[in-house]
Design a protein around this motif. Sequence first.
Motif, PDB file in Angstrom:
ATOM      1  N   PRO A 186       0.831  -1.215   0.000  1.00  0.00           N
ATOM      2  CA  PRO A 186       0.000   0.000   0.000  1.00  0.00           C
ATOM      3  C   PRO A 186       0.865   1.265   0.000  1.00  0.00           C
ATOM      4  O   PRO A 186       2.020   1.249   0.440  1.00  0.00           O
ATOM      5  CB  PRO A 186      -0.803  -0.123   1.308  1.00  0.00           C
ATOM      6  CG  PRO A 186      -0.773  -1.567   1.653  1.00  0.00           C
ATOM      7  CD  PRO A 186       0.547  -2.083   1.160  1.00  0.00           C
ATOM      8  N   LYS A 187       0.300   2.366  -0.464  1.00  0.00           N
ATOM      9  CA  LYS A 187       1.067   3.615  -0.561  1.00  0.00           C
ATOM     10  C   LYS A 187       1.549   4.094   0.805  1.00  0.00           C
ATOM     11  O   LYS A 187       2.611   4.711   0.920  1.00  0.00           O
ATOM     12  CB  LYS A 187       0.237   4.696  -1.250  1.00  0.00           C
ATOM     13  CG  LYS A 187       0.014   4.451  -2.745  1.00  0.00           C
ATOM     14  CD  LYS A 187      -0.615   5.676  -3.397  1.00  0.00           C
ATOM     15  CE  LYS A 187      -0.777   5.484  -4.902  1.00  0.00           C
ATOM     16  NZ  LYS A 187      -1.854   4.544  -5.231  1.00  0.00           N
ATOM     17  N   GLN A 189       2.570   2.195   3.268  1.00  0.00           N
ATOM     18  CA  GLN A 189       3.778   1.425   3.548  1.00  0.00           C
ATOM     19  C   GLN A 189       4.923   1.876   2.648  1.00  0.00           C
ATOM     20  O   GLN A 189       6.091   1.917   3.072  1.00  0.00           O
ATOM     21  CB  GLN A 189       3.511  -0.072   3.349  1.00  0.00           C
ATOM     22  CG  GLN A 189       2.395  -0.643   4.211  1.00  0.00           C
ATOM     23  CD  GLN A 189       2.827  -0.851   5.647  1.00  0.00           C
ATOM     24  OE1 GLN A 189       3.992  -0.690   5.984  1.00  0.00           O
ATOM     25  NE2 GLN A 189       1.888  -1.210   6.502  1.00  0.00           N
ATOM     26  N   ARG A 219      -3.027   0.909  -7.453  1.00  0.00           N
ATOM     27  CA  ARG A 219      -1.667   0.382  -7.315  1.00  0.00           C
ATOM     28  C   ARG A 219      -0.981   0.192  -8.662  1.00  0.00           C
ATOM     29  O   ARG A 219       0.209  -0.105  -8.719  1.00  0.00           O
ATOM     30  CB  ARG A 219      -1.695  -0.956  -6.571  1.00  0.00           C
ATOM     31  CG  ARG A 219      -2.011  -0.848  -5.094  1.00  0.00           C
ATOM     32  CD  ARG A 219      -1.599  -2.119  -4.374  1.00  0.00           C
ATOM     33  NE  ARG A 219      -1.960  -2.093  -2.973  1.00  0.00           N
ATOM     34  CZ  ARG A 219      -1.614  -3.036  -2.101  1.00  0.00           C
ATOM     35  NH1 ARG A 219      -0.903  -4.080  -2.504  1.00  0.00           N
ATOM     36  NH2 ARG A 219      -1.974  -2.966  -0.842  1.00  0.00           N
TER      37      ARG A 219
END
Length: 234
Positions: A186-187, A189, A219
């Motif tokens: 995910p962005k 992370q 994503r």
Amino acid sequence: MKIEPNLRLPLSGRELLLAESLLFKGLEPPLLARLAAVAQERRFARNEVIFLEGDAAAGFYLVAQGQVKIFKTSLEGKEQILHVFGRGEPFGEVPVFSGQAVFPASAVSLSAADLLFFPRREFVSLISSSPDLALSMLAVLSRRLRQFAAQIESLSLKEVPSRLAAHLVYLAEEQGRSDCVTLDIPKGQLASLLGASPETLSRVFAGLSEEGLIRVDGRKIELLKYEALRGRQG
């Protein structure tokens, strides 16, 4: 049943995973079978702690399914992701061979994860009797060292746009294409991995989009000008 010496039994599911992994690729089936025999299967739910920095390091892990993040936490509570590992990748192996008694960082599952755990004593015994396995370990540890050196350089010397450009180029090389990539985390992370806040990363994505270098769809990141993106790595 008698087995002819020139015939090989088919590999089991666990042995196939080991044969495809970065660490054990190229090893002969008898050694893969010995490795499979000492490995212990462990399952973790999403966001479950695998080990924390300072925990006793009694062995190392290899990802069978799912993703695992390795990170350190500052005294102020800020998390810095060091790496994200997926299927076939080992982690936690450094203390096993450096003589350290504890893990130098923490590990948490990003998704439900199936792992293989290799106890230190049994694995070191295998290495002592197998030069091929020792060479495989050396190659992986050397590669890991280069990755961390590149990450330290990026975090200390490059601005966030250059860090993101370098990461997208890295993903392109890993995924074998130059037209688009799929973010594997995910962005939020990814922001931690790149040493940026989520807000800053969002602005950088927007900036690269406005320049016509990328197009963001969740994503999926289309690389509209791949060579120009490579030039932005800094």
